[in-house]
Scaffold this motif. Structure first.
Motif, PDB file in Angstrom:
ATOM      1  N   THR A  73       0.818  -1.205   0.000  1.00 48.39           N
ATOM      2  CA  THR A  73       0.000   0.000   0.000  1.00 48.39           C
ATOM      3  C   THR A  73       0.857   1.262   0.000  1.00 48.39           C
ATOM      4  O   THR A  73       0.404   2.310  -0.440  1.00 48.39           O
ATOM      5  CB  THR A  73      -0.917   0.010   1.229  1.00 48.39           C
ATOM      6  OG1 THR A  73      -0.110  -0.112   2.412  1.00 48.39           O
ATOM      7  CG2 THR A  73      -1.899  -1.156   1.177  1.00 48.39           C
ATOM      8  N   ILE A  74       2.087   1.155   0.500  1.00 52.11           N
ATOM      9  CA  ILE A  74       2.997   2.313   0.527  1.00 52.11           C
ATOM     10  C   ILE A  74       4.111   2.051  -0.471  1.00 52.11           C
ATOM     11  O   ILE A  74       4.773   1.001  -0.426  1.00 52.11           O
ATOM     12  CB  ILE A  74       3.568   2.534   1.940  1.00 52.11           C
ATOM     13  CG1 ILE A  74       2.428   2.789   2.923  1.00 52.11           C
ATOM     14  CG2 ILE A  74       4.547   3.681   1.945  1.00 52.11           C
ATOM     15  CD1 ILE A  74       2.869   2.887   4.363  1.00 52.11           C
ATOM     16  N   GLU A  75       4.311   2.958  -1.347  1.00 52.47           N
ATOM     17  CA  GLU A  75       5.359   2.810  -2.355  1.00 52.47           C
ATOM     18  C   GLU A  75       6.729   2.979  -1.698  1.00 52.47           C
ATOM     19  O   GLU A  75       6.955   3.922  -0.937  1.00 52.47           O
ATOM     20  CB  GLU A  75       5.171   3.864  -3.450  1.00 52.47           C
ATOM     21  CG  GLU A  75       6.056   3.651  -4.661  1.00 52.47           C
ATOM     22  CD  GLU A  75       5.708   2.408  -5.451  1.00 52.47           C
ATOM     23  OE1 GLU A  75       6.608   1.875  -6.127  1.00 52.47           O
ATOM     24  OE2 GLU A  75       4.540   1.975  -5.384  1.00 52.47           O
ATOM     25  N   ILE A  76       7.627   2.061  -1.983  1.00 51.60           N
ATOM     26  CA  ILE A  76       8.983   2.104  -1.434  1.00 51.60           C
ATOM     27  C   ILE A  76       9.888   2.785  -2.451  1.00 51.60           C
ATOM     28  O   ILE A  76       9.913   2.406  -3.629  1.00 51.60           O
ATOM     29  CB  ILE A  76       9.499   0.693  -1.112  1.00 51.60           C
ATOM     30  CG1 ILE A  76       8.618   0.072  -0.024  1.00 51.60           C
ATOM     31  CG2 ILE A  76      10.946   0.733  -0.664  1.00 51.60           C
ATOM     32  CD1 ILE A  76       9.003  -1.339   0.322  1.00 51.60           C
ATOM     33  N   ASN A  77      10.616   3.744  -1.971  1.00 54.60           N
ATOM     34  CA  ASN A  77      11.521   4.488  -2.843  1.00 54.60           C
ATOM     35  C   ASN A  77      12.839   3.738  -2.951  1.00 54.60           C
ATOM     36  O   ASN A  77      13.561   3.576  -1.953  1.00 54.60           O
ATOM     37  CB  ASN A  77      11.737   5.901  -2.271  1.00 54.60           C
ATOM     38  CG  ASN A  77      12.537   6.778  -3.230  1.00 54.60           C
ATOM     39  OD1 ASN A  77      12.718   6.423  -4.393  1.00 54.60           O
ATOM     40  ND2 ASN A  77      13.002   7.907  -2.749  1.00 54.60           N
ATOM     41  N   HIS A  78      13.152   3.281  -4.163  1.00 57.76           N
ATOM     42  CA  HIS A  78      14.394   2.537  -4.392  1.00 57.76           C
ATOM     43  C   HIS A  78      15.504   3.429  -4.943  1.00 57.76           C
ATOM     44  O   HIS A  78      16.576   2.906  -5.280  1.00 57.76           O
ATOM     45  CB  HIS A  78      14.134   1.382  -5.369  1.00 57.76           C
ATOM     46  CG  HIS A  78      13.186   0.354  -4.846  1.00 57.76           C
ATOM     47  ND1 HIS A  78      13.530  -0.576  -3.889  1.00 57.76           N
ATOM     48  CD2 HIS A  78      11.878   0.113  -5.131  1.00 57.76           C
ATOM     49  CE1 HIS A  78      12.502  -1.352  -3.622  1.00 57.76           C
ATOM     50  NE2 HIS A  78      11.483  -0.954  -4.360  1.00 57.76           N
ATOM     51  N   GLU A  79      15.268   4.684  -5.004  1.00 63.68           N
ATOM     52  CA  GLU A  79      16.312   5.582  -5.519  1.00 63.68           C
ATOM     53  C   GLU A  79      17.415   5.743  -4.482  1.00 63.68           C
ATOM     54  O   GLU A  79      17.144   5.859  -3.277  1.00 63.68           O
ATOM     55  CB  GLU A  79      15.706   6.944  -5.853  1.00 63.68           C
ATOM     56  CG  GLU A  79      14.723   6.912  -7.015  1.00 63.68           C
ATOM     57  CD  GLU A  79      14.177   8.292  -7.317  1.00 63.68           C
ATOM     58  OE1 GLU A  79      14.601   9.252  -6.630  1.00 63.68           O
ATOM     59  OE2 GLU A  79      13.349   8.411  -8.223  1.00 63.68           O
ATOM     60  N   LYS A  80      18.634   5.753  -4.949  1.00 60.01           N
ATOM     61  CA  LYS A  80      19.770   5.929  -4.047  1.00 60.01           C
ATOM     62  C   LYS A  80      19.879   7.389  -3.638  1.00 60.01           C
ATOM     63  O   LYS A  80      19.514   8.285  -4.398  1.00 60.01           O
ATOM     64  CB  LYS A  80      21.057   5.484  -4.741  1.00 60.01           C
ATOM     65  CG  LYS A  80      21.075   3.996  -5.060  1.00 60.01           C
ATOM     66  CD  LYS A  80      22.364   3.622  -5.759  1.00 60.01           C
ATOM     67  CE  LYS A  80      22.381   2.125  -6.080  1.00 60.01           C
ATOM     68  NZ  LYS A  80      23.613   1.730  -6.799  1.00 60.01           N
ATOM     69  N   PRO A  81      20.358   7.622  -2.432  1.00 60.47           N
ATOM     70  CA  PRO A  81      20.532   9.024  -2.023  1.00 60.47           C
ATOM     71  C   PRO A  81      21.586   9.716  -2.864  1.00 60.47           C
ATOM     72  O   PRO A  81      22.395   9.085  -3.558  1.00 60.47           O
ATOM     73  CB  PRO A  81      20.956   8.915  -0.553  1.00 60.47           C
ATOM     74  CG  PRO A  81      21.461   7.522  -0.389  1.00 60.47           C
ATOM     75  CD  PRO A  81      20.711   6.675  -1.365  1.00 60.47           C
ATOM     76  N   LYS A  82      21.602  11.026  -2.790  1.00 59.95           N
ATOM     77  CA  LYS A  82      22.517  11.803  -3.650  1.00 59.95           C
ATOM     78  C   LYS A  82      23.980  11.560  -3.304  1.00 59.95           C
ATOM     79  O   LYS A  82      24.843  11.580  -4.188  1.00 59.95           O
ATOM     80  CB  LYS A  82      22.181  13.293  -3.516  1.00 59.95           C
ATOM     81  CG  LYS A  82      20.772  13.629  -3.997  1.00 59.95           C
ATOM     82  CD  LYS A  82      20.451  15.091  -3.760  1.00 59.95           C
ATOM     83  CE  LYS A  82      19.016  15.399  -4.182  1.00 59.95           C
ATOM     84  NZ  LYS A  82      18.649  16.814  -3.919  1.00 59.95           N
ATOM     85  N   GLY A  83      24.259  11.349  -2.038  1.00 63.03           N
ATOM     86  CA  GLY A  83      25.661  11.161  -1.643  1.00 63.03           C
ATOM     87  C   GLY A  83      26.075   9.716  -1.506  1.00 63.03           C
ATOM     88  O   GLY A  83      27.013   9.418  -0.761  1.00 63.03           O
ATOM     89  N   TRP A  84      25.401   8.807  -2.237  1.00 59.78           N
ATOM     90  CA  TRP A  84      25.734   7.390  -2.082  1.00 59.78           C
ATOM     91  C   TRP A  84      27.131   7.066  -2.598  1.00 59.78           C
ATOM     92  O   TRP A  84      27.802   6.173  -2.067  1.00 59.78           O
ATOM     93  CB  TRP A  84      24.698   6.521  -2.789  1.00 59.78           C
ATOM     94  CG  TRP A  84      24.762   6.580  -4.292  1.00 59.78           C
ATOM     95  CD1 TRP A  84      24.111   7.443  -5.098  1.00 59.78           C
ATOM     96  CD2 TRP A  84      25.546   5.740  -5.147  1.00 59.78           C
ATOM     97  NE1 TRP A  84      24.420   7.215  -6.412  1.00 59.78           N
ATOM     98  CE2 TRP A  84      25.302   6.162  -6.472  1.00 59.78           C
ATOM     99  CE3 TRP A  84      26.418   4.678  -4.931  1.00 59.78           C
ATOM    100  CZ2 TRP A  84      25.923   5.555  -7.558  1.00 59.78           C
ATOM    101  CZ3 TRP A  84      27.020   4.081  -6.013  1.00 59.78           C
ATOM    102  CH2 TRP A  84      26.772   4.517  -7.315  1.00 59.78           C
TER     103      TRP A  84
END
Length: 200
Positions: free
Chosen positions: A90-101
């Motif tokens: 029901t909640i979309e999980i954000n798989h984007e990496k953070p900017k400072g990864w």
């Protein structure tokens, strides 16, 4: 007187030989069984043909069939629930990496190298300087693109400078106890820099 009486000669009876006819046991048994079975089965008469139904009986049969169909439809179970829908999130999980990864990845490799066997303290200090310069370059690219704030980059620079200072202290250590303490201090600085990079 008694001696004058003479008895008739004894008659000997000899059995008369009558030749018996040989019987086939299988044929005899089959014929006997067949005769007994056929004699015991009574002859049954053929069943009489069913009487033709009248118009009223046909109507009653149709109504009964309709009632049976209606009851079956009402009692029939509903379709089973589709449990695959329950597994949908029901909640979309954000798989984007953070900017400072990328910065966090560089420093994480340096921190892992400190926990394992390394060649010498001079090489470890040199690797630390190279990782710090690479992290600064990535932070400058993010700052130029306007993706991160200036204060976050300043905090990262401060922690990177502390890492370089700790590694210089590691290089200058003589006793093993002092070396282990300074390496542990440098690793804690690396973990702090990773947290700052992931907060971009």
């Amino acid at each position: 007187m008694a001696s004058s009486l003479s008895l008739p000669p004894a008659i000997t009876l000899r059995p008369r030989y009558v030749p018996h006819r040989k019987l086939n046991p299988s044929t005899t048994t089959t014929s006997i069984r067949f005769s007994i079975t056929n004699s015991n089965i009574p002859s049954t008469p053929a069943p009489p043909p069913p009487p033709e139904a009248s118009e009223a009986e046909l109507e009653l049969r149709k109504k009964a069939a309709l009632l049976r169909d209606g009851r079956g439809a009402a009692v029939s179970l509903p379709e089973p629930p589709n449990f695959q829908i329950g597994w949908k999130r029901t909640i979309e999980i954000n798989h984007e990496k953070p900017k400072g990864w990328a910065i966090a990845d560089f420093i994480d490799k340096l921190e892992g190298r400190m926990g394992r066997q390394y060649g010498s303290t001079e090489l470890l200090a040199k690797v630390g300087r190279i990782v710090s310069e690479r992290a600064r370059e990535e932070a400058e690219v993010l700052l130029a693109g306007g993706e991160v704030e200036d204060r976050m980059v300043t905090e990262l620079y401060r922690v990177l400078k502390l890492i370089e200072m700790d590694l210089e202290m590691v290089k200058a250590a003589v006793r093993d106890e002092t070396l282990a303490q300074r390496i542990e201090q440098a690793r804690s600085r690396c973990r702090q820099a990773i947290r700052v990079a992931l907060s971009f």
